[in-house]
Design a protein around this motif. Structure first.
Motif, PDB file in Angstrom:
ATOM      1  N   ARG A 153      20.751  57.383  -5.985  1.00 16.87           N
ATOM      2  CA  ARG A 153      20.254  56.740  -3.954  1.00 16.87           C
ATOM      3  C   ARG A 153      20.842  58.206  -3.405  1.00 16.87           C
ATOM      4  NH1 ARG A 153      20.815  51.616  -1.491  1.00 16.87           N
ATOM      5  NH2 ARG A 153      19.030  53.017  -0.038  1.00 16.87           N
ATOM      6  N   TRP A 154      22.399  59.224  -4.175  1.00 11.79           N
ATOM      7  CA  TRP A 154      21.926  59.539  -2.585  1.00 11.79           C
ATOM      8  C   TRP A 154      22.726  61.010  -3.916  1.00 11.79           C
ATOM      9  CZ3 TRP A 154      23.058  55.241  -0.718  1.00 11.79           C
ATOM     10  CH2 TRP A 154      22.979  54.968  -0.117  1.00 11.79           C
ATOM     11  N   ASP A 155      21.834  62.578  -3.460  1.00 10.72           N
ATOM     12  CA  ASP A 155      22.970  63.593  -4.640  1.00 10.72           C
ATOM     13  C   ASP A 155      23.980  64.010  -4.458  1.00 10.72           C
ATOM     14  OD1 ASP A 155      19.725  64.558  -5.143  1.00 10.72           O
ATOM     15  OD2 ASP A 155      20.167  65.447  -3.511  1.00 10.72           O
ATOM     16  N   SER A 156      24.465  62.936  -3.444  1.00  9.91           N
ATOM     17  CA  SER A 156      26.631  63.523  -2.657  1.00  9.91           C
ATOM     18  C   SER A 156      27.007  62.276  -1.535  1.00  9.91           C
ATOM     19  CB  SER A 156      26.709  64.717  -3.015  1.00  9.91           C
ATOM     20  OG  SER A 156      26.063  64.781  -1.282  1.00  9.91           O
ATOM     21  N   LEU A 157      28.256  62.383  -1.998  1.00  3.07           N
ATOM     22  CA  LEU A 157      28.571  61.324  -0.761  1.00  3.07           C
ATOM     23  C   LEU A 157      28.010  62.235   0.630  1.00  3.07           C
ATOM     24  CD1 LEU A 157      30.379  58.894  -0.447  1.00  3.07           C
ATOM     25  CD2 LEU A 157      32.405  60.441  -0.200  1.00  3.07           C
ATOM     26  N   SER A 158      28.089  63.166   0.264  1.00  2.00           N
ATOM     27  CA  SER A 158      28.172  63.747   1.749  1.00  2.00           C
ATOM     28  C   SER A 158      26.837  63.461   2.455  1.00  2.00           C
ATOM     29  CB  SER A 158      27.942  65.567   1.730  1.00  2.00           C
ATOM     30  OG  SER A 158      29.761  65.783   1.719  1.00  2.00           O
ATOM     31  N   HIS A 159      25.787  63.961   1.639  1.00  2.81           N
ATOM     32  CA  HIS A 159      23.903  63.193   1.094  1.00  2.81           C
ATOM     33  C   HIS A 159      24.412  62.018   1.948  1.00  2.81           C
ATOM     34  CE1 HIS A 159      20.065  63.114  -0.162  1.00  2.81           C
ATOM     35  NE2 HIS A 159      19.932  62.824   0.707  1.00  2.81           N
ATOM     36  N   LEU A 160      25.113  60.838   0.796  1.00  2.75           N
ATOM     37  CA  LEU A 160      24.907  59.631   1.708  1.00  2.75           C
ATOM     38  C   LEU A 160      24.840  58.906   3.435  1.00  2.75           C
ATOM     39  CD1 LEU A 160      26.789  56.060   0.102  1.00  2.75           C
ATOM     40  CD2 LEU A 160      27.242  57.412   2.792  1.00  2.75           C
ATOM     41  N   ASP A 162      25.033  61.614   6.096  1.00  4.73           N
ATOM     42  CA  ASP A 162      24.504  62.483   6.468  1.00  4.73           C
ATOM     43  C   ASP A 162      23.415  61.223   6.179  1.00  4.73           C
ATOM     44  OD1 ASP A 162      25.358  64.970   6.904  1.00  4.73           O
ATOM     45  OD2 ASP A 162      24.372  65.508   5.019  1.00  4.73           O
ATOM     46  N   SER A 163      22.396  61.016   5.585  1.00  9.20           N
ATOM     47  CA  SER A 163      21.310  60.153   5.678  1.00  9.20           C
ATOM     48  C   SER A 163      21.202  58.949   6.667  1.00  9.20           C
ATOM     49  CB  SER A 163      20.703  59.817   4.253  1.00  9.20           C
ATOM     50  OG  SER A 163      21.509  58.466   3.788  1.00  9.20           O
TER      51      SER A 163
END
Length: 205
Positions: A153-160, A162-163
């Motif tokens: 779903r996301w590239d990383s927990l940071s990306h999650l 951010d989204s």
């Protein structure tokens, strides 16, 4: 964006617009607890440690509808929840290997290097992939109730995070992991009990 900065902005947005969710955010985990979430099976991804250094989960009261501000309706786990979730992963992998079902389970429905970081009321999970390779650190979704097996779903927990922040601030739809082009759109629900909190509405193309 750096995870700590994203969470600081997210905290401020929730405090102003969704105080029910803000009040569900736990204080930081103790450093020893955070370091021990994998029980020495592997080193936790830096994003996991960064999250736990800020909040030991987002569901201080697990009975409340608030705290599930990650689509779709996921509360983020604290150190104890991550540790227990990983133990269950390891038990499921061991069971599958013992029963000759490893090819259908390991890396598909469970893996000893998938660290659960969120769980919703249907039993769905978000896990951070700690397997070596290009997918290291990615957030995968598992939900047997709708046939999702380790879908990225996301590239990383940071990306999650951010989204989520972008969706909350700008109303940006977030794609689901399933087929059909569905999108999750956030809104703040204010029914008086609990306090205003984020819910995600599902729309199909």
């Amino acid at each position: 964006m750096e995870l700590a900065r994203t969470v600081a902005l997210l905290d401020r947005w929730l405090e102003e617009h969704a105080p029910g969710d803000f009040r569900q955010l736990a204080p930081p985990a103790e450093s020893a607890q955070a370091a021990a979430v994998t029980e020495n099976r592997f080193q936790p991804h830096p994003d996991v440690l960064s999250w736990l250094a800020l909040h030991d989960g987002s569901a201080l009261d697990p009975r409340s509808a608030a705290g599930a501000f990650v689509p779709t309706d996921f509360p983020l786990l604290g150190a104890a929840g991550m540790r227990d979730g990983l133990r269950e992963m390891a038990e499921e992998v061991a069971r599958a290997q013992e029963e000759g079902e490893a090819e259908y389970v390991v890396g598909v429905m469970a893996d000893v290097r998938w660290l659960p970081v969120a769980m919703n009321h249907t039993g769905g999970q978000l896990v951070v992939d700690h397997r070596e390779g290009p997918g290291f650190g990615a957030v995968l979704e598992l939900d047997p109730s709708i046939g999702l097996d380790g879908v990225k779903r996301w590239d990383s927990l940071s990306h999650l995070l951010d989204s989520v922040l972008d969706a909350l601030v700008h109303g940006t739809p977030v794609a689901t992991a399933g087929a059909g082009g569905a999108r999750n759109v956030p809104r703040v629900e204010d029914t008086g009990n609990p306090l205003p909190h984020v819910v995600w509405d599902l729309y199909y193309s």
